[in-house]
Design a protein around this motif. Structure first.
Motif, PDB file in Angstrom:
ATOM      1  N   LEU A  40    -109.548  26.802 -35.662  1.00  0.00           N
ATOM      2  CA  LEU A  40    -110.095  27.253 -36.845  1.00  0.00           C
ATOM      3  C   LEU A  40    -111.233  28.437 -36.589  1.00  0.00           C
ATOM      4  CD1 LEU A  40    -110.452  24.004 -39.045  1.00  0.00           C
ATOM      5  CD2 LEU A  40    -108.199  25.736 -38.901  1.00  0.00           C
ATOM      6  N   THR A  41    -111.261  29.302 -37.665  1.00  0.00           N
ATOM      7  CA  THR A  41    -112.232  30.297 -37.624  1.00  0.00           C
ATOM      8  C   THR A  41    -113.684  29.718 -38.080  1.00  0.00           C
ATOM      9  OG1 THR A  41    -111.616  31.038 -39.839  1.00  0.00           O
ATOM     10  CG2 THR A  41    -110.582  32.118 -38.222  1.00  0.00           C
ATOM     11  N   ASP A  42    -114.756  30.426 -37.757  1.00  0.00           N
ATOM     12  CA  ASP A  42    -115.888  29.972 -38.047  1.00  0.00           C
ATOM     13  C   ASP A  42    -116.331  29.826 -39.761  1.00  0.00           C
ATOM     14  OD1 ASP A  42    -116.590  30.160 -35.577  1.00  0.00           O
ATOM     15  OD2 ASP A  42    -118.037  31.638 -35.600  1.00  0.00           O
ATOM     16  N   ASP A  43    -115.619  30.597 -40.415  1.00  0.00           N
ATOM     17  CA  ASP A  43    -115.877  30.258 -41.802  1.00  0.00           C
ATOM     18  C   ASP A  43    -115.107  29.218 -42.200  1.00  0.00           C
ATOM     19  OD1 ASP A  43    -113.466  31.425 -41.557  1.00  0.00           O
ATOM     20  OD2 ASP A  43    -113.121  32.292 -43.395  1.00  0.00           O
ATOM     21  N   LEU A  44    -114.219  28.734 -41.704  1.00  0.00           N
ATOM     22  CA  LEU A  44    -113.681  27.416 -42.193  1.00  0.00           C
ATOM     23  C   LEU A  44    -114.281  26.402 -41.635  1.00  0.00           C
ATOM     24  CD1 LEU A  44    -109.702  28.147 -42.059  1.00  0.00           C
ATOM     25  CD2 LEU A  44    -110.962  27.574 -43.733  1.00  0.00           C
ATOM     26  N   LEU A  45    -114.861  26.444 -40.601  1.00  0.00           N
ATOM     27  CA  LEU A  45    -115.769  25.418 -39.788  1.00  0.00           C
ATOM     28  C   LEU A  45    -117.056  25.184 -40.507  1.00  0.00           C
ATOM     29  CD1 LEU A  45    -115.413  26.115 -35.848  1.00  0.00           C
ATOM     30  CD2 LEU A  45    -114.431  24.278 -37.098  1.00  0.00           C
ATOM     31  N   VAL A  46    -117.448  26.093 -41.261  1.00  0.00           N
ATOM     32  CA  VAL A  46    -118.539  25.991 -41.996  1.00  0.00           C
ATOM     33  C   VAL A  46    -118.487  25.254 -43.405  1.00  0.00           C
ATOM     34  CG1 VAL A  46    -120.330  27.359 -43.637  1.00  0.00           C
ATOM     35  CG2 VAL A  46    -119.753  28.104 -41.357  1.00  0.00           C
ATOM     36  N   ASP A 180    -126.131  31.295 -32.192  1.00  0.00           N
ATOM     37  CA  ASP A 180    -124.774  31.574 -31.474  1.00  0.00           C
ATOM     38  C   ASP A 180    -125.284  31.070 -30.150  1.00  0.00           C
ATOM     39  OD1 ASP A 180    -123.045  31.907 -33.456  1.00  0.00           O
ATOM     40  OD2 ASP A 180    -123.561  33.853 -33.518  1.00  0.00           O
ATOM     41  N   GLY A 181    -124.459  30.563 -29.404  1.00  0.00           N
ATOM     42  CA  GLY A 181    -124.464  30.253 -28.010  1.00  0.00           C
ATOM     43  C   GLY A 181    -123.574  31.010 -26.867  1.00  0.00           C
ATOM     44  N   ALA A 182    -123.762  30.689 -25.636  1.00  0.00           N
ATOM     45  CA  ALA A 182    -122.919  31.442 -24.779  1.00  0.00           C
ATOM     46  C   ALA A 182    -121.480  30.692 -24.824  1.00  0.00           C
ATOM     47  CB  ALA A 182    -123.276  31.026 -23.242  1.00  0.00           C
ATOM     48  N   MET A 183    -121.424  29.263 -25.071  1.00  0.00           N
ATOM     49  CA  MET A 183    -120.219  28.775 -24.986  1.00  0.00           C
ATOM     50  C   MET A 183    -119.619  28.484 -26.484  1.00  0.00           C
ATOM     51  SD  MET A 183    -120.771  25.804 -22.001  1.00  0.00           S
ATOM     52  CE  MET A 183    -119.052  25.223 -22.331  1.00  0.00           C
ATOM     53  N   PHE A 184    -120.625  27.978 -27.439  1.00  0.00           N
ATOM     54  CA  PHE A 184    -120.248  27.623 -28.884  1.00  0.00           C
ATOM     55  C   PHE A 184    -120.896  28.807 -29.789  1.00  0.00           C
ATOM     56  CE2 PHE A 184    -119.759  23.634 -26.321  1.00  0.00           C
ATOM     57  CZ  PHE A 184    -118.524  23.402 -26.495  1.00  0.00           C
ATOM     58  N   THR A 185    -120.121  28.807 -30.820  1.00  0.00           N
ATOM     59  CA  THR A 185    -120.824  29.781 -31.867  1.00  0.00           C
ATOM     60  C   THR A 185    -121.680  28.853 -32.843  1.00  0.00           C
ATOM     61  OG1 THR A 185    -118.833  29.270 -33.533  1.00  0.00           O
ATOM     62  CG2 THR A 185    -118.892  31.421 -32.071  1.00  0.00           C
ATOM     63  N   LYS A 186    -122.382  29.384 -33.624  1.00  0.00           N
ATOM     64  CA  LYS A 186    -123.363  28.577 -34.423  1.00  0.00           C
ATOM     65  C   LYS A 186    -122.534  27.639 -35.356  1.00  0.00           C
ATOM     66  CE  LYS A 186    -126.229  29.241 -38.700  1.00  0.00           C
ATOM     67  NZ  LYS A 186    -126.865  30.170 -39.578  1.00  0.00           N
ATOM     68  N   LEU A 190    -122.770  23.475 -35.618  1.00  0.00           N
ATOM     69  CA  LEU A 190    -123.236  22.903 -36.560  1.00  0.00           C
ATOM     70  C   LEU A 190    -122.097  21.767 -36.909  1.00  0.00           C
ATOM     71  CD1 LEU A 190    -124.936  25.716 -38.814  1.00  0.00           C
ATOM     72  CD2 LEU A 190    -125.820  23.410 -37.498  1.00  0.00           C
ATOM     73  N   TYR A 191    -120.792  22.347 -37.054  1.00  0.00           N
ATOM     74  CA  TYR A 191    -119.728  21.502 -37.378  1.00  0.00           C
ATOM     75  C   TYR A 191    -119.527  20.195 -36.636  1.00  0.00           C
ATOM     76  CZ  TYR A 191    -115.039  19.445 -37.203  1.00  0.00           C
ATOM     77  OH  TYR A 191    -113.870  18.626 -37.215  1.00  0.00           O
ATOM     78  N   LEU A 192    -119.648  20.231 -35.143  1.00  0.00           N
ATOM     79  CA  LEU A 192    -119.821  19.106 -34.284  1.00  0.00           C
ATOM     80  C   LEU A 192    -120.887  18.330 -34.545  1.00  0.00           C
ATOM     81  CD1 LEU A 192    -118.489  20.836 -30.898  1.00  0.00           C
ATOM     82  CD2 LEU A 192    -117.152  19.256 -32.268  1.00  0.00           C
ATOM     83  N   LEU A 193    -122.177  18.904 -34.783  1.00  0.00           N
ATOM     84  CA  LEU A 193    -123.293  17.977 -35.136  1.00  0.00           C
ATOM     85  C   LEU A 193    -123.319  17.123 -36.405  1.00  0.00           C
ATOM     86  CD1 LEU A 193    -126.159  17.128 -34.917  1.00  0.00           C
ATOM     87  CD2 LEU A 193    -126.871  19.340 -35.999  1.00  0.00           C
TER      88      LEU A 193
END
Length: 367
Positions: A40-46, A180-186, A190-193
């Protein structure tokens, strides 16, 4: 030789995942949820991360209302306590305008947010234990208006109306979740957390309602007088329900504004409490799974209504355009959905799932 689908001990019967189907569905859902950040895109993950946080708050409300039978309209008050406790603990200690202690460690401010909100719930609980039904609903509703007044005028804590303050900073052992990180976006982090935290608090709540405390709460909910006759300390268990519910609300409040990065005192109003009531009524009262389903449904609803102006010309996206707005449509839908589910499916989305499961279990037989 073991017999399939038969429980040979109480341990098997009381297991959290006591059937192969439950274990299979749980594994499938877990794998699907972990893979979503890569699809999914970042906006949907948020949006999904926000739904996970809302589900934690909905679980808390379901403990006191669905399992304890105490109607609470003051959930927004405890959410606010959690949000501002976390923001203050994590805030800049050098600020001359806002209270801050500079402790950004996630476990510290998250636990503190839950404990302070739980303590507030414990203070209110003795009064709530003496009331029931409409009287209790009115008292808890009063908490929302008291909280609104306090948070709007205590500017050192909240920043004031229209100004607000930064939310708590999520950091664990030096790892930053809100950047934002090298492997994962913000958004991915946050979604995984939030997903992990939802699983933790969901399992804890599920075990609580399966315990002696959960059975006592169910007895109080069904008939408090009968529960007292058989030896259940009604006042004690009502206080436990309020304290646990407030703890969950505090945790959810602390996490909710991490997604936005900003806390504004005007958002903790009656509308927020109604949203959480809608979550448990639509998802299913008295079920942990229903709380998650209801939170996901209510969180995704604005995402759908935002697309209505492109399809229905008489619906506008802002109040200045004239006509009915998407925000008014959302409010109307909340009311219609609550009424509809209460009349046609009181068990909510979880009840619909139970019906489907029962149908396929008995298919092709109708009885």
């Amino acid at each position: 030789m073991s017999r399939p689908l038969l429980y040979l001990s109480y341990k098997q019967d009381m297991a959290l995942l006591n059937t192969p189907a439950k274990r299979g569905w749980t594994i499938a859902l877990a794998v699907g949820a972990v893979l979503l950040p890569f699809v999914l895109t970042d906006d949907l993950l948020v949006v999904l991360a926000t739904a996970c946080v809302a589900a934690i708050g909905a679980i808390g409300l379901n403990i006191v209302t669905g399992y304890g039978g105490q109607v609470s309209l003051g959930h927004a008050f405890f959410l606010a306590i959690g949000a501002y406790t976390a923001a203050a603990i994590s805030g800049d200690p050098d600020s001359t305008r806002l209270i801050g202690f500079g402790i950004t460690s996630l476990p510290v401010w998250l636990l503190a947010a839950g404990l302070v909100a739980g303590l507030a719930g414990l203070i209110v609980a003795p009064l709530a234990a003496r009331l029931r039904g409409l009287y209790l609903a009115v008292v808890t509703l009063g908490l929302v208006f008291i909280g609104e007044h306090i948070f709007k005028h205590w500017r050192e804590l909240t920043g004031g109306v229209g100004v607000g303050r930064p939310a708590a900073v999520p950091e664990l052992f030096g790892f930053q979740f809100a950047v934002d990180g090298a492997m994962f976006t913000k958004a991915q982090k946050l979604y995984l957390l939030m997903l992990v935290l939802l699983v933790i608090f969901g399992v804890l709540a599920r075990n609580l309602v399966r315990s002696r405390t959960g059975r006592a709460l169910a007895a109080v909910r069904d008939r408090d007088l009968a529960a007292e006759v058989i030896g259940v300390d009604v006042t004690r268990y009502k206080m436990i329900a309020f304290a646990v519910s407030s703890f969950y609300a505090g945790v959810a409040g602390a996490l909710l504004y991490v997604m936005i990065g900003f806390v504004e005192p005007g958002s903790f109003n009656l509308g927020m409490s109604v949203q959480y009531i809608a979550m448990i009524l639509i998802g299913g009262v008295g079920t942990i799974s229903g709380s998650v389903l209801g939170a996901l449904f209510i969180t995704l609803l604005p995402r759908i209504t935002r697309e209505l102006p492109a399809v229905l010309p008489f619906i506008s996206s802002s109040s200045g355009s004239g006509g009915i707005t998407v925000f008014q449509v959302e409010t109307i839908l909340y009311g219609l959905l609550i009424i509809g589910f209460l009349i046609f499916e009181p068990r909510g989305l979880f009840g619909i799932w139970i019906r489907l499961r029962t149908y396929w279990k008995s298919w092709p037989f109708s009885h």
